[in-house]
Design an enzyme around this catalytic site. Structure first.
Site, PDB file in Angstrom:
ATOM      1  N   GLU A   1       0.322   5.284   0.608  1.00 10.19           N
ATOM      2  CA  GLU A   1      -0.629   6.303   1.062  1.00 10.19           C
ATOM      3  C   GLU A   1      -0.195   7.698   0.625  1.00 10.19           C
ATOM      4  O   GLU A   1       0.882   7.880   0.038  1.00 10.19           O
ATOM      5  CB  GLU A   1      -0.775   6.198   2.589  1.00 10.19           C
ATOM      6  CG  GLU A   1      -1.344   4.831   2.972  1.00 10.19           C
ATOM      7  CD  GLU A   1      -1.677   4.694   4.444  1.00 10.19           C
ATOM      8  OE1 GLU A   1      -1.281   5.555   5.261  1.00 10.19           O
ATOM      9  OE2 GLU A   1      -2.353   3.700   4.779  1.00 10.19           O
TER      10      GLU A   1
ATOM     11  N   CYS B   1     -10.734  -3.561  -4.449  1.00 11.03           N
ATOM     12  CA  CYS B   1      -9.719  -4.482  -4.985  1.00 11.03           C
ATOM     13  C   CYS B   1     -10.362  -5.753  -5.529  1.00 11.03           C
ATOM     14  O   CYS B   1      -9.896  -6.312  -6.522  1.00 11.03           O
ATOM     15  CB  CYS B   1      -8.676  -4.812  -3.926  1.00 11.03           C
ATOM     16  SG  CYS B   1      -7.598  -3.392  -3.575  1.00 11.03           S
TER      17      CYS B   1
ATOM     18  N   CYS C   1     -10.177  -5.405   0.169  1.00 10.53           N
ATOM     19  CA  CYS C   1     -11.322  -4.494   0.208  1.00 10.53           C
ATOM     20  C   CYS C   1     -12.191  -4.704  -1.039  1.00 10.53           C
ATOM     21  O   CYS C   1     -11.785  -5.340  -2.014  1.00 10.53           O
ATOM     22  CB  CYS C   1     -10.856  -3.046   0.312  1.00 10.53           C
ATOM     23  SG  CYS C   1     -10.330  -2.330  -1.257  1.00 10.53           S
TER      24      CYS C   1
ATOM     25  N   CYS D   1      -4.242   0.616  -2.477  1.00  8.95           N
ATOM     26  CA  CYS D   1      -4.055  -0.658  -1.795  1.00  8.95           C
ATOM     27  C   CYS D   1      -2.940  -1.483  -2.447  1.00  8.95           C
ATOM     28  O   CYS D   1      -2.677  -1.370  -3.656  1.00  8.95           O
ATOM     29  CB  CYS D   1      -5.329  -1.487  -1.849  1.00  8.95           C
ATOM     30  SG  CYS D   1      -6.694  -0.828  -0.899  1.00  8.95           S
TER      31      CYS D   1
ATOM     32  N   ASN E   1       0.841  -1.196   0.000  1.00  8.33           N
ATOM     33  CA  ASN E   1       0.000   0.000   0.000  1.00  8.33           C
ATOM     34  C   ASN E   1       0.881   1.253   0.000  1.00  8.33           C
ATOM     35  O   ASN E   1       1.957   1.277   0.611  1.00  8.33           O
ATOM     36  CB  ASN E   1      -1.020   0.001   1.150  1.00  8.33           C
ATOM     37  CG  ASN E   1      -0.450  -0.215   2.519  1.00  8.33           C
ATOM     38  OD1 ASN E   1       0.570  -0.877   2.685  1.00  8.33           O
ATOM     39  ND2 ASN E   1      -1.094   0.348   3.525  1.00  8.33           N
TER      40      ASN E   1
ATOM     41  N   GLU F   1      -2.971  -4.614  -3.225  1.00  8.81           N
ATOM     42  CA  GLU F   1      -3.457  -5.522  -4.275  1.00  8.81           C
ATOM     43  C   GLU F   1      -3.532  -4.822  -5.617  1.00  8.81           C
ATOM     44  O   GLU F   1      -3.163  -5.378  -6.655  1.00  8.81           O
ATOM     45  CB  GLU F   1      -4.858  -6.035  -3.910  1.00  8.81           C
ATOM     46  CG  GLU F   1      -4.917  -6.857  -2.645  1.00  8.81           C
ATOM     47  CD  GLU F   1      -5.186  -6.030  -1.394  1.00  8.81           C
ATOM     48  OE1 GLU F   1      -4.671  -4.887  -1.284  1.00  8.81           O
ATOM     49  OE2 GLU F   1      -5.908  -6.524  -0.509  1.00  8.81           O
TER      50      GLU F   1
END
Ligand code: THU
Length: 128
Positions: free
Chosen positions: A44, A94, A91, A53, A42, A55
């Site tokens: 940010e 994703c 999530c 994310c 990830n 993924e």
């Protein structure tokens, strides 16, 4: 064993997570059909919603390298500085990105067991 190697790759890239704001570090390792592994963490941003994310980083790396077919993804996540002890399910966003390229039999390897994308996202958006 391939799933073990995949989770090890996810654990390794998780150390690269840039998670200044949530302090939750995630790693993902995506296995393409030809055997190549693409990793992601990830990343940010100070403008919070711009973060991505692990993924999706892995998927976008793979697709931008010309891959379109995938077998499995291993995911691990935990607060930064801790070892992952619980499964880290992907999530919803994703899952939708996975479903763009993968069928119901795509394997999502978490620390507890292997989950199938068809069970994680039984109904996905289709542009039709
Ligand atoms: N995160 C992922 O990388 N993958 C997921 O499936 C869920 C959440 C990241 C996003 C954010 O950087 C941090 O975890 C906390 O939500």
């Amino acid at each position: 064993m391939m799933y073990h190697a995949l989770m090890q790759a996810a654990e390794r890239v998780r150390r690269k997570a840039y998670c200044e704001y949530s302090h939750f570090a995630v790693g993902a390792a995506l296995l393409a059909e030809n055997g190549t592994i693409y990793t992601g963490c990830n990343v940010e941003n100070a403008s919070y919603s711009l973060g991505c994310c692990a993924e999706r980083v892995a998927f976008f790396k793979a697709v931008s390298d010309g891959q379109r077919n995938f077998q499995a993804i291993a995911i691990c996540g935990a607060p930064e500085g801790e070892e992952p002890s619980k499964p880290c399910p992907p999530c919803g966003a994703c899952r939708q990105v996975m479903a763009q390229f993968c069928g119901d039999d795509f394997e999502v390897v978490l620390s507890d067991r292997i989950h199938l994308l068809g069970a994680l996202l039984p109904t996905r958006f289709k542009l039709e």
